[in-house]
Enzyme design. Structure first.
Site, PDB file in Angstrom:
ATOM      1  N   CYS A 103      44.438  41.715  50.679  1.00 12.87           N
ATOM      2  CA  CYS A 103      45.913  41.790  51.094  1.00 12.87           C
ATOM      3  C   CYS A 103      46.270  40.799  51.873  1.00 12.87           C
ATOM      4  O   CYS A 103      45.340  39.723  52.421  1.00 12.87           O
ATOM      5  CB  CYS A 103      46.385  42.991  51.750  1.00 12.87           C
ATOM      6  SG  CYS A 103      45.510  44.595  50.995  1.00 12.87           S
TER       7      CYS A 103
ATOM      8  N   ARG B 219      47.441  36.478  47.500  1.00  7.03           N
ATOM      9  CA  ARG B 219      46.540  37.771  47.884  1.00  7.03           C
ATOM     10  C   ARG B 219      46.637  38.835  47.303  1.00  7.03           C
ATOM     11  O   ARG B 219      45.852  39.718  47.668  1.00  7.03           O
ATOM     12  CB  ARG B 219      46.436  37.636  49.401  1.00  7.03           C
ATOM     13  CG  ARG B 219      46.177  36.151  50.050  1.00  7.03           C
ATOM     14  CD  ARG B 219      46.166  36.349  51.635  1.00  7.03           C
ATOM     15  NE  ARG B 219      45.044  37.248  51.776  1.00  7.03           N
ATOM     16  CZ  ARG B 219      43.757  36.615  52.119  1.00  7.03           C
ATOM     17  NH1 ARG B 219      43.586  35.456  51.827  1.00  7.03           N
ATOM     18  NH2 ARG B 219      43.062  37.426  52.613  1.00  7.03           N
TER      19      ARG B 219
ATOM     20  N   TRP C 268      46.964  44.400  47.629  1.00  7.02           N
ATOM     21  CA  TRP C 268      46.148  44.469  46.579  1.00  7.02           C
ATOM     22  C   TRP C 268      45.536  45.771  46.458  1.00  7.02           C
ATOM     23  O   TRP C 268      44.504  45.778  47.432  1.00  7.02           O
ATOM     24  CB  TRP C 268      45.457  43.197  46.198  1.00  7.02           C
ATOM     25  CG  TRP C 268      44.745  43.154  44.893  1.00  7.02           C
ATOM     26  CD1 TRP C 268      45.471  42.736  43.677  1.00  7.02           C
ATOM     27  CD2 TRP C 268      43.379  43.534  44.648  1.00  7.02           C
ATOM     28  NE1 TRP C 268      44.397  43.095  42.508  1.00  7.02           N
ATOM     29  CE2 TRP C 268      43.074  43.364  43.107  1.00  7.02           C
ATOM     30  CE3 TRP C 268      42.349  43.982  45.359  1.00  7.02           C
ATOM     31  CZ2 TRP C 268      42.174  43.340  42.376  1.00  7.02           C
ATOM     32  CZ3 TRP C 268      41.214  44.086  44.785  1.00  7.02           C
ATOM     33  CH2 TRP C 268      41.053  43.869  43.224  1.00  7.02           C
TER      34      TRP C 268
ATOM     35  N   ASN D 184      44.268  44.669  56.200  1.00 14.70           N
ATOM     36  CA  ASN D 184      43.584  43.754  55.054  1.00 14.70           C
ATOM     37  C   ASN D 184      42.106  44.014  55.160  1.00 14.70           C
ATOM     38  O   ASN D 184      41.605  43.745  56.417  1.00 14.70           O
ATOM     39  CB  ASN D 184      43.828  42.292  55.144  1.00 14.70           C
ATOM     40  CG  ASN D 184      43.087  41.674  54.043  1.00 14.70           C
ATOM     41  OD1 ASN D 184      42.705  42.141  52.832  1.00 14.70           O
ATOM     42  ND2 ASN D 184      42.703  40.039  54.315  1.00 14.70           N
ATOM     43  N   GLY D 185      41.590  44.772  54.175  1.00 16.88           N
ATOM     44  CA  GLY D 185      40.084  45.059  54.249  1.00 16.88           C
ATOM     45  C   GLY D 185      39.747  46.632  53.654  1.00 16.88           C
ATOM     46  O   GLY D 185      40.846  47.095  53.205  1.00 16.88           O
TER      47      GLY D 185
ATOM     48  N   GLU E 294      34.115  27.893  31.483  1.00 23.03           N
ATOM     49  CA  GLU E 294      35.291  27.603  32.343  1.00 23.03           C
ATOM     50  C   GLU E 294      36.448  27.526  31.423  1.00 23.03           C
ATOM     51  O   GLU E 294      37.529  28.107  31.950  1.00 23.03           O
ATOM     52  CB  GLU E 294      34.969  26.391  33.337  1.00 23.03           C
ATOM     53  CG  GLU E 294      36.158  26.336  34.258  1.00 23.03           C
ATOM     54  CD  GLU E 294      36.539  27.322  35.285  1.00 23.03           C
ATOM     55  OE1 GLU E 294      35.754  28.358  35.237  1.00 23.03           O
ATOM     56  OE2 GLU E 294      37.770  26.862  35.847  1.00 23.03           O
TER      57      GLU E 294
ATOM     58  N   LYS F 126      39.707  30.239  31.894  1.00 20.93           N
ATOM     59  CA  LYS F 126      41.197  29.966  32.136  1.00 20.93           C
ATOM     60  C   LYS F 126      42.018  30.235  31.162  1.00 20.93           C
ATOM     61  O   LYS F 126      43.004  30.852  31.419  1.00 20.93           O
ATOM     62  CB  LYS F 126      41.044  28.522  32.358  1.00 20.93           C
ATOM     63  CG  LYS F 126      40.653  27.520  33.413  1.00 20.93           C
ATOM     64  CD  LYS F 126      41.249  27.886  34.795  1.00 20.93           C
ATOM     65  CE  LYS F 126      40.633  28.784  35.656  1.00 20.93           C
ATOM     66  NZ  LYS F 126      39.627  28.691  36.479  1.00 20.93           N
TER      67      LYS F 126
ATOM     68  N   GLU G 126      42.249  34.118  31.453  1.00 21.04           N
ATOM     69  CA  GLU G 126      42.807  34.869  32.653  1.00 21.04           C
ATOM     70  C   GLU G 126      44.355  34.512  32.663  1.00 21.04           C
ATOM     71  O   GLU G 126      45.117  35.283  33.376  1.00 21.04           O
ATOM     72  CB  GLU G 126      42.149  34.627  33.869  1.00 21.04           C
ATOM     73  CG  GLU G 126      42.355  32.891  34.425  1.00 21.04           C
ATOM     74  CD  GLU G 126      41.733  32.832  35.710  1.00 21.04           C
ATOM     75  OE1 GLU G 126      41.117  31.609  35.948  1.00 21.04           O
ATOM     76  OE2 GLU G 126      41.906  33.554  36.560  1.00 21.04           O
TER      77      GLU G 126
ATOM     78  N   HIS H 182      23.366  32.428  15.896  1.00 19.30           N
ATOM     79  CA  HIS H 182      22.903  33.646  16.147  1.00 19.30           C
ATOM     80  C   HIS H 182      23.646  34.944  16.383  1.00 19.30           C
ATOM     81  O   HIS H 182      23.240  35.968  17.066  1.00 19.30           O
ATOM     82  CB  HIS H 182      21.853  33.413  17.500  1.00 19.30           C
ATOM     83  CG  HIS H 182      20.822  32.456  17.232  1.00 19.30           C
ATOM     84  ND1 HIS H 182      19.730  32.461  16.639  1.00 19.30           N
ATOM     85  CD2 HIS H 182      20.673  31.092  18.107  1.00 19.30           C
ATOM     86  CE1 HIS H 182      18.999  31.335  16.583  1.00 19.30           C
ATOM     87  NE2 HIS H 182      19.627  30.499  17.531  1.00 19.30           N
TER      88      HIS H 182
ATOM     89  N   LYS I  57      43.761  36.190  44.219  1.00 17.31           N
ATOM     90  CA  LYS I  57      43.130  34.932  44.719  1.00 17.31           C
ATOM     91  C   LYS I  57      41.707  34.934  45.477  1.00 17.31           C
ATOM     92  O   LYS I  57      40.755  34.328  45.047  1.00 17.31           O
ATOM     93  CB  LYS I  57      43.953  34.054  45.485  1.00 17.31           C
ATOM     94  CG  LYS I  57      43.337  32.832  45.711  1.00 17.31           C
ATOM     95  CD  LYS I  57      43.685  31.738  44.602  1.00 17.31           C
ATOM     96  CE  LYS I  57      43.091  30.588  44.985  1.00 17.31           C
ATOM     97  NZ  LYS I  57      42.784  29.696  43.439  1.00 17.31           N
TER      98      LYS I  57
HETATM   99  C1  F6R Z   1      39.234  32.060  38.337  1.00 23.43           C
HETATM  100  C2  F6R Z   1      39.189  32.475  39.604  1.00 23.43           C
HETATM  101  C3  F6R Z   1      37.893  33.208  39.924  1.00 23.43           C
HETATM  102  C4  F6R Z   1      37.029  33.088  41.211  1.00 23.43           C
HETATM  103  C5  F6R Z   1      36.254  34.113  41.597  1.00 23.43           C
HETATM  104  C6  F6R Z   1      35.318  33.621  42.857  1.00 23.43           C
HETATM  105  O1  F6R Z   1      40.206  31.148  37.757  1.00 23.43           O
HETATM  106  O2  F6R Z   1      39.599  31.859  40.425  1.00 23.43           O
HETATM  107  O3  F6R Z   1      36.898  33.697  38.960  1.00 23.43           O
HETATM  108  O4  F6R Z   1      36.313  31.849  40.950  1.00 23.43           O
HETATM  109  O5  F6R Z   1      37.170  35.235  41.798  1.00 23.43           O
HETATM  110  O6  F6R Z   1      36.258  33.318  43.903  1.00 23.43           O
HETATM  111  P1  F6R Z   1      35.703  32.229  45.046  1.00 23.43           P
HETATM  112  O7  F6R Z   1      35.504  30.831  44.784  1.00 23.43           O
HETATM  113  O8  F6R Z   1      36.991  32.556  46.066  1.00 23.43           O
HETATM  114  O9  F6R Z   1      34.730  33.179  45.746  1.00 23.43           O
END
Ligand code: F6R
Length: 586
Positions: free
Chosen positions: A2, A27, A68, A94-95, A461, A465, A468, A484, A581
């Protein structure tokens, strides 16, 4: 996970809190709320975005929250702030309070009434339980009972002070003139001040209009250093781009340049190890995989890469390994838990993060910071590219220290690395071309990304992208694995994005392109070679680079492809559904 904020000063607390919360919406954004004291304690909280809040009160001291959900569904009654039974104390958190069930049981037996399903509500009642006319004292007594992770801010109806504490969740203080700020992250208050104090685990702060005081959880005073953050407010805002993600994609040349400059000014590199274990999640995990290829190639040291959530289930094998923990936010619970485990096993641990003073920095022996600046879009872009730059630099530096490469080769590799920001700049010029290609991709149900070698993680990756932010099903595969199994999924018109650098994988990649073409796939080649045009339906011609550095230009191409596809589909690009995030739950 959060975002929390706090303000005490002379401005409209309503305005400061709402503006600050909006900058923390990345967040979490399933509910929001604020509490303001103006003779009485006023609270407004709602399910949904911050813009849903209807605040018809104001004052000059208050706290706020954007949520969140972890404990309790996203509903109005589970939104923060929470108040005590008498309606005098309000808290945001937050936590996760791990012992909340026991505390709640005890508090209920003493007559406290709970209104939510959350773990956080116990905090307000605990402070109330200890309150005998001294709010500060009650706060200290209450937090001693808490187990788990927390950043908490609390206010009392009769007091002009905010009390706050941090343990394993981030908390920063912004210092102003006759005003002070509190937040989970710096951009929240950057428009008001760039003087920042980062709290460490186990630290408490007391904020009034005129001072910010710091203590241990036992109440002992401590001195803290003020840091000056040189991000501008614009850095933390969209600067005219439609989305943060696009802005952040376009900031990559600068982020790369800043990171390289910072790495080059660093002296502390020497460390002994026989092999390397890298641990991360999501996009950072893909950065680790790129790092594996590069380190094994240049440094010739074996590298194992683990998802952080899996690493913790691994048997405790003690080996001559160094642990590298990659997390842009520095707050990912799984990565932090893995770092703790590696440390217990006696590894030398290195953290790579973008956030100064973030939690991971407390659990590793050494930290390498990427200098990407604040990243607001949930989808990681500029933090990823600076993570891989950091790993390339690490490989080159360590190879030189260990005598694995000659001084001449070292200088050639460093020169190549210095050209990367420019190569990425040239790749960004393909934006319009990629935008056109995205029209076609946006009509697809599935998209496949294929590559080999150091670009295989880039295929993963690109697929991450795409899924998501566009919600189109996407998979990345090592191109050699198609036959395979996955080849069965290729039918007429299914887009396959093939990364074809001019390196040792070139001819094998072309064979794989022919394989999928023969089954009707619509093949988009991503290559510096014009010749590839003969084998694909369309070519995205990327700038020529040293083949080992091709991940930089390729990933930018795939970020733009995902971005424009999601934009055409009208997705919430900066806040994709179900994601946040920083992921501080395991
Ligand atoms: C995807 C993305 C996530 C983060 C993952 C780890 O675009 O951003 O897959 O890479 O949640 O986050 P961090 O790097 O903050 O540990």
């Amino acid at each position: 996970m959060c975002g929390i904020v706090g303000y005490v000063g002379f401005r409209s607390a309503r305005e400061v809190l709402i503006r600050s919360l909006k900058r923390l919406e990345y967040r979490g954004y399933d509910s929001a709320g604020i509490a303001i004291v103006n003779g009485q304690l006023n609270v407004e909280k709602k399910k949904g975005y911050i813009s849903n809040l209807k605040v018809d009160f104001d004052g000059t001291i208050g706290i706020g929250h954007t949520r969140w959900a972890t404990h309790g569904n996203p509903e109005d009654r589970n939104a923060h702030p929470f108040v005590d039974c008498r309606g005098e104390i309000a808290i945001v958190h937050n936590g996760i309070i791990e012992n909340y069930a026991r505390l709640k049981g005890e508090l209920i037996s003493r007559g406290h009434e709970f209104k939510s399903d959350t773990d956080s509500e116990v905090i307000a009642h605990l402070i109330e339980e200890h309150y005998k006319g001294d709010f500060k004292e009650a706060f200290f007594k209450a937090i001693k009972n808490l187990e788990g992770s927390f950043a908490i801010a609390a206010i009392h109806k009769k007091e002009r002070r905010i009390m706050a504490v941090k343990k394993e969740s981030p908390l920063v203080v912004g210092i102003g003139d006759h005003e002070n700020f509190l937040a989970s992250d710096i951009p929240a208050f950057l428009e008001y001040t760039n003087r920042v104090i980062v709290l460490k685990d186990g630290e408490v702060c007391e904020l009034t209009d005129d001072f910010a005081r710091f203590y241990t959880m036992e109440g002992k005073s401590i001195r803290k250093r003020v840091e000056y953050v040189n991000w501008s407010v614009e850095d933390a805002e969209k600067s005219g781009y439609e989305h943060f993600m696009l802005k952040e994609i376009f900031e990559q040349p600068k982020a790369l340049y800043d990171t390289l400059t910072s790495l080059e000014s660093r002296n502390e590199w020497q460390v002994d190890f026989g092999r390397i274990t890298m641990v991360a999640c999501g996009t950072s995990y893909h950065a680790a995989l790129v790092g594996k290829y590069v380190i094994e190639e240049i440094l010739q040291v074996p590298v194992d890469v683990y998802y952080a959530s899996e690493y913790r289930h691994r048997p405790e094998i003690v080996e001559d390994s160094m642990g590298i923990f990659i997390t842009q936010s520095g707050e990912t619970a799984d990565t932090i838990a893995a770092a703790k485990k590696a440390k217990e096993l006696g590894y030398f641990t290195l953290g790579i993060t973008n956030v100064v003073g973030s939690s991971i920095t407390n659990y590793v022996d050494r930290v390498l910071y990427t200098s990407a600046g604040p990243e607001i879009g949930v989808a990681a872009t500029k933090t990823f590219i600076t993570q891989i730059l950091t790993l390339y630099y690490f490989a080159i530096k360590m190879a030189r220290i260990r005598g694995r490469i000659s001084t001449r080769k070292y200088h050639v590799l460093r020169e190549n690395l210095r050209r990367v920001p420019h190569d990425v700049e040239r790749t960004l010029k393909m934006n319009e071309r990629i935008m056109k290609e995205s029209e076609k991709i946006s009509r697809a149900r599935d998209v496949f990304f294929i590559a080999r070698g150091v670009n295989y993680p880039i295929a993963l990756e690109g697929a991450l992208k795409m899924k998501e932010i566009s919600y189109i099903h996407a998979e990345g595969y090592p191109a050699g694995e198609l036959k395979h199994g996955p080849l069965a999924l290729i039918s007429q018109g299914v887009p396959v994005i093939a990364l074809v650098p001019e390196d040792k994988t070139y001819s094998k990649m072309l064979s794989n392109v022919k394989e999928v073409s023969a089954r009707g796939a619509y093949v988009v080649g991503v290559s510096p070679s014009k010749d590839v045009e003969k084998y694909v339906d369309t070519l995205l011609k990327v700038p020529e680079t040293d083949p080992l550095l091709s991940p930089f230009v390729n990933v930018v191409t795939l970020q733009l492809l995902a971005y424009h596809t999601a934009r055409i589909l009208g997705r919430e690009i900066d806040k994709p559904r179900n994601l946040a995030k920083s992921v501080t739950v395991e």
